[in-house]
Write a protein that holds these residues in place. Structure first.
Motif, PDB file in Angstrom:
ATOM      1  N   MET A 159       0.758  -1.243  -0.071  1.00 40.09           N
ATOM      2  CA  MET A 159      -0.133   0.007   0.029  1.00 40.09           C
ATOM      3  C   MET A 159       0.851   1.390   0.038  1.00 40.09           C
ATOM      4  N   THR A 160       0.331   2.149  -0.654  1.00 40.30           N
ATOM      5  CA  THR A 160       0.960   3.593  -0.478  1.00 40.30           C
ATOM      6  C   THR A 160       0.883   4.263   0.817  1.00 40.30           C
ATOM      7  N   ARG A 161       1.832   5.332   1.085  1.00 40.39           N
ATOM      8  CA  ARG A 161       1.830   6.014   2.462  1.00 40.39           C
ATOM      9  C   ARG A 161       0.114   6.543   2.358  1.00 40.39           C
ATOM     10  N   ASP A 162      -0.292   7.254   1.102  1.00 40.14           N
ATOM     11  CA  ASP A 162      -1.522   7.894   1.259  1.00 40.14           C
ATOM     12  C   ASP A 162      -2.666   6.975   1.832  1.00 40.14           C
ATOM     13  N   GLU A 163      -2.440   5.996   0.988  1.00 38.20           N
ATOM     14  CA  GLU A 163      -3.588   4.714   1.268  1.00 38.20           C
ATOM     15  C   GLU A 163      -3.609   4.207   2.531  1.00 38.20           C
ATOM     16  N   ILE A 164      -2.440   4.184   3.340  1.00 35.22           N
ATOM     17  CA  ILE A 164      -2.390   3.740   4.751  1.00 35.22           C
ATOM     18  C   ILE A 164      -2.785   4.849   5.668  1.00 35.22           C
ATOM     19  N   LEU A 165      -2.543   6.247   5.382  1.00 29.13           N
ATOM     20  CA  LEU A 165      -2.843   7.257   6.007  1.00 29.13           C
ATOM     21  C   LEU A 165      -4.476   7.513   6.025  1.00 29.13           C
ATOM     22  N   ALA A 166      -4.996   7.262   4.929  1.00 30.20           N
ATOM     23  CA  ALA A 166      -6.416   7.316   4.748  1.00 30.20           C
ATOM     24  C   ALA A 166      -7.005   6.130   5.637  1.00 30.20           C
TER      25      ALA A 166
ATOM     26  N   GLY B   7      -9.351   3.152  18.919  1.00 32.99           N
ATOM     27  CA  GLY B   7      -8.029   3.652  19.787  1.00 32.99           C
ATOM     28  C   GLY B   7      -6.828   3.379  19.176  1.00 32.99           C
ATOM     29  N   THR B   8      -6.900   2.229  18.408  1.00 33.18           N
ATOM     30  CA  THR B   8      -5.303   1.495  17.683  1.00 33.18           C
ATOM     31  C   THR B   8      -5.415   1.433  16.401  1.00 33.18           C
ATOM     32  N   VAL B   9      -4.477   1.424  15.716  1.00 30.43           N
ATOM     33  CA  VAL B   9      -4.374   1.163  14.060  1.00 30.43           C
ATOM     34  C   VAL B   9      -3.113   0.034  14.447  1.00 30.43           C
ATOM     35  N   VAL B  10      -3.376  -1.255  13.640  1.00 32.19           N
ATOM     36  CA  VAL B  10      -2.319  -1.984  13.736  1.00 32.19           C
ATOM     37  C   VAL B  10      -2.120  -2.251  12.115  1.00 32.19           C
ATOM     38  N   LEU B  11      -0.589  -2.100  11.974  1.00 34.34           N
ATOM     39  CA  LEU B  11       0.033  -2.237  10.662  1.00 34.34           C
ATOM     40  C   LEU B  11       0.649  -3.548  10.528  1.00 34.34           C
ATOM     41  N   GLN B  12       0.047  -4.329   9.816  1.00 37.74           N
ATOM     42  CA  GLN B  12       0.629  -5.563   9.721  1.00 37.74           C
ATOM     43  C   GLN B  12       1.070  -6.046   8.171  1.00 37.74           C
TER      44      GLN B  12
ATOM     45  N   ASP C 144       8.856   7.231   9.099  1.00 39.77           N
ATOM     46  CA  ASP C 144       8.130   8.364   8.761  1.00 39.77           C
ATOM     47  C   ASP C 144       6.642   8.053   8.749  1.00 39.77           C
ATOM     48  N   LEU C 145       6.132   7.047   8.505  1.00 33.15           N
ATOM     49  CA  LEU C 145       4.711   6.623   8.403  1.00 33.15           C
ATOM     50  C   LEU C 145       4.111   6.711   9.904  1.00 33.15           C
ATOM     51  N   VAL C 146       4.987   6.237  10.815  1.00 32.45           N
ATOM     52  CA  VAL C 146       4.362   6.027  12.057  1.00 32.45           C
ATOM     53  C   VAL C 146       4.306   7.517  12.490  1.00 32.45           C
ATOM     54  N   ARG C 147       5.474   8.553  12.572  1.00 38.74           N
ATOM     55  CA  ARG C 147       5.414   9.923  12.904  1.00 38.74           C
ATOM     56  C   ARG C 147       4.262  10.677  12.197  1.00 38.74           C
ATOM     57  N   THR C 148       3.994  10.536  10.949  1.00 34.82           N
ATOM     58  CA  THR C 148       2.803  10.959  10.437  1.00 34.82           C
ATOM     59  C   THR C 148       1.492  10.605  11.101  1.00 34.82           C
TER      60      THR C 148
ATOM     61  N   GLU D  39      16.250  -1.314  13.323  1.00 34.36           N
ATOM     62  CA  GLU D  39      14.755  -0.744  13.020  1.00 34.36           C
ATOM     63  C   GLU D  39      13.861  -0.513  13.962  1.00 34.36           C
ATOM     64  N   LEU D  40      13.645  -1.802  14.785  1.00 33.06           N
ATOM     65  CA  LEU D  40      12.781  -1.735  15.979  1.00 33.06           C
ATOM     66  C   LEU D  40      13.139  -0.300  16.882  1.00 33.06           C
ATOM     67  N   ARG D  41      14.197   0.100  17.161  1.00 31.93           N
ATOM     68  CA  ARG D  41      14.607   1.330  17.899  1.00 31.93           C
ATOM     69  C   ARG D  41      14.001   2.457  17.070  1.00 31.93           C
ATOM     70  N   ALA D  42      14.319   2.537  15.762  1.00 35.40           N
ATOM     71  CA  ALA D  42      13.877   3.636  15.133  1.00 35.40           C
ATOM     72  C   ALA D  42      12.545   3.893  15.145  1.00 35.40           C
ATOM     73  N   TRP D  43      11.624   2.516  15.020  1.00 32.88           N
ATOM     74  CA  TRP D  43      10.267   2.771  14.961  1.00 32.88           C
ATOM     75  C   TRP D  43       9.495   3.252  16.369  1.00 32.88           C
ATOM     76  N   LYS D  44      10.192   2.763  17.223  1.00 31.65           N
ATOM     77  CA  LYS D  44       9.885   2.990  18.725  1.00 31.65           C
ATOM     78  C   LYS D  44       9.883   4.464  18.902  1.00 31.65           C
ATOM     79  N   ARG D  45      11.275   5.197  18.503  1.00 29.47           N
ATOM     80  CA  ARG D  45      11.641   6.570  18.517  1.00 29.47           C
ATOM     81  C   ARG D  45      10.373   7.327  17.666  1.00 29.47           C
ATOM     82  N   ALA D  46      10.063   6.849  16.514  1.00 30.47           N
ATOM     83  CA  ALA D  46       8.951   7.439  15.812  1.00 30.47           C
ATOM     84  C   ALA D  46       7.783   7.545  16.476  1.00 30.47           C
ATOM     85  N   GLY D  47       7.451   6.727  17.435  1.00 31.35           N
ATOM     86  CA  GLY D  47       6.172   6.655  18.065  1.00 31.35           C
ATOM     87  C   GLY D  47       5.468   5.572  18.131  1.00 31.35           C
ATOM     88  N   ALA D  48       5.807   4.314  17.484  1.00 31.10           N
ATOM     89  CA  ALA D  48       5.440   3.087  17.636  1.00 31.10           C
ATOM     90  C   ALA D  48       5.065   2.725  19.201  1.00 31.10           C
ATOM     91  N   ASP D  49       3.842   2.117  19.516  1.00 35.74           N
ATOM     92  CA  ASP D  49       3.595   1.859  20.942  1.00 35.74           C
ATOM     93  C   ASP D  49       3.714   0.329  21.246  1.00 35.74           C
TER      94      ASP D  49
END
Ligand code: 5AD
Length: 359
Positions: free
Chosen positions: A81-88, A99-104, A118-122, A142-152
């Motif tokens: 999926m594109t970034r815009d499709e995921i953001l939608a 309350g939650t979105v799961v990106l799988q 970037d997707l997570v931050r947005t 990678e896991l560290r970068a995504w956590k810093r970007a805001g993944a929970d």
């Protein structure tokens, strides 16, 4: 039979877990369902949290013997999926009140570290959603970068605690022994809430290993536990097989899944436990609700756009494929209310209680 069955007043040990897993007597099982439902109410309450599931890519570098999106399956069209499709989809999760979105996704190297960050931050900047990632085995960087970007939160099932069965159904990549337990510990150290779980009835899965799986949920102190039946996919090496462990083979039945769910609730009373789509797939009419009555407190409605959804065929006949996005969540909300429960508000993360709250 009383609500306070004496068999639940001491911790569930290996022998008692084994006995409950193999229990067939419907009246005795009522005691298990009641204990799991009581523990659920006491520790996580009557709210059922909805997580919007978005299957962002079906590319996968793995050759898992059970999974329909394994690299070797040439029969499916691949998408990312594109970034815009995921953001939608994330905005849709917001508008539905989740309350939650799961990106799988499959284990897709095309989902680069910076792109996902970037997707997570947005999503974090545009919504108040919690973000759960489920992107397979990735590097600690990678896991560290995504956590810093805001993944929970992060979901990574260990599938089975039997190492030889795991390696048979989940071949390692060249020069990199797959170690999901190590990744789960790394995720915990990075500050994620961690989710894991197993399939029930994998060909070659024994009762003893299933007991060990449940003890492992506790040893890992999981925040989220996902359990579903193994569903043979015809285009995979395990597509024809259902059982090969002889007398000790765990059957891939709905009934055994409910017992595992209930026991998971009893050993990890504070965990968030979904009534899974795979359960709803084997019992379309009642699977989801029976899961919620026997320990579960989470449902993950599928928000993947319908053009992609049927391509994310990890197993055949996913119950969600025919649910339209608009009908899906409202029907699910009705099912939840029919049980006398309510749809959860807020992020629905793990609520940890102090030692006094364990009673
Ligand atoms: N049957 C049931 N569950 C499956 N999964 C993958 N393939 C199958 C199958 N054939 C589950 C695995 C994986 C999760 C995303 O889906 O447990 O971790």
């Amino acid at each position: 039979m009383t609500a306070k069955d004496p068999s639940f007043e001491t911790p569930l040990d290996r022998d008692r877990i084994r006995a409950w897993l193999r229990e067939e007597d419907a009246l005795r099982l009522e005691v298990l369902w009641r204990a799991a439902d009581d523990a659920r109410r006491l520790h996580v309450g009557d709210e059922v949290h909805l997580r919007g599931l978005v299957e962002i890519s079906n590319h996968c570098r793995r050759q898992c013997a059970y999974c329909g999106i394994r690299a070797g399956n040439r029969g499916i069209e691949r998408y990312r999926m594109t970034r815009d499709e995921i953001l939608a989809c994330a905005r849709e999760a917001m508008s539905l009140g989740f309350g939650t979105v799961v990106l799988q996704a499959g284990e897709d190297p095309g989902l680069g570290s910076e792109w996902v960050a970037d997707l997570v931050r947005t999503i974090k900047s545009e919504t108040s959603l919690s973000i759960t990632l489920s992107l397979g085995e990735r590097t600690t960087d990678e896991l560290r970068a995504w956590k810093r970007a805001g993944a929970d939160r992060y979901l990574l099932r260990f599938e089975t605690s039997d190492p030889s069965l795991f390696h048979r159904i989940h071949p390692s990549l060249p020069n990199a022994l797959s170690d999901r337990m190590a990744q789960l510990r790394a995720l915990r150290d990075l500050g994620y809430e961690i989710g894991s779980g197993v399939m029930v009835g994998i060909p070659g899965q024994t009762w003893d290993s299933l007991v060990q799986d449940i003890l492992t949920f506790k040893a890992l102190d999981l925040d989220m536990i996902g359990v579903g039946p193994f569903l043979p996919h015809p285009d995979t090496p395990l597509g024809g097989a259902t059982e090969d462990g002889g007398e000790d083979q765990v059957p891939a039945t709905e009934d055994v899944v409910y017992r595992v769910l209930a026991l998971a609730r009893l050993v990890c009373p504070e965990a968030n436990i979904p009534s899974t789509t795979a359960l709803a797939a084997i019992n379309k009419k009642h699977g989801r609700q029976l899961g919620l009555l026997r320990g579960a407190n989470v449902v993950m409605p599928n928000l993947t756009p319908s053009t992609y959804r049927f391509k994310y065929a990890i197993y055949p006949d996913k119950a969600c494929v025919n649910e339209t996005v608009l009908v899906g969540p409202s029907v699910i909300a009705e099912q939840i209310e029919a049980l006398g429960r309510r749809v959860g508000r807020g992020e629905g993360g793990r609520r940890r209680r102090g030692p006094a709250g364990n009673g």
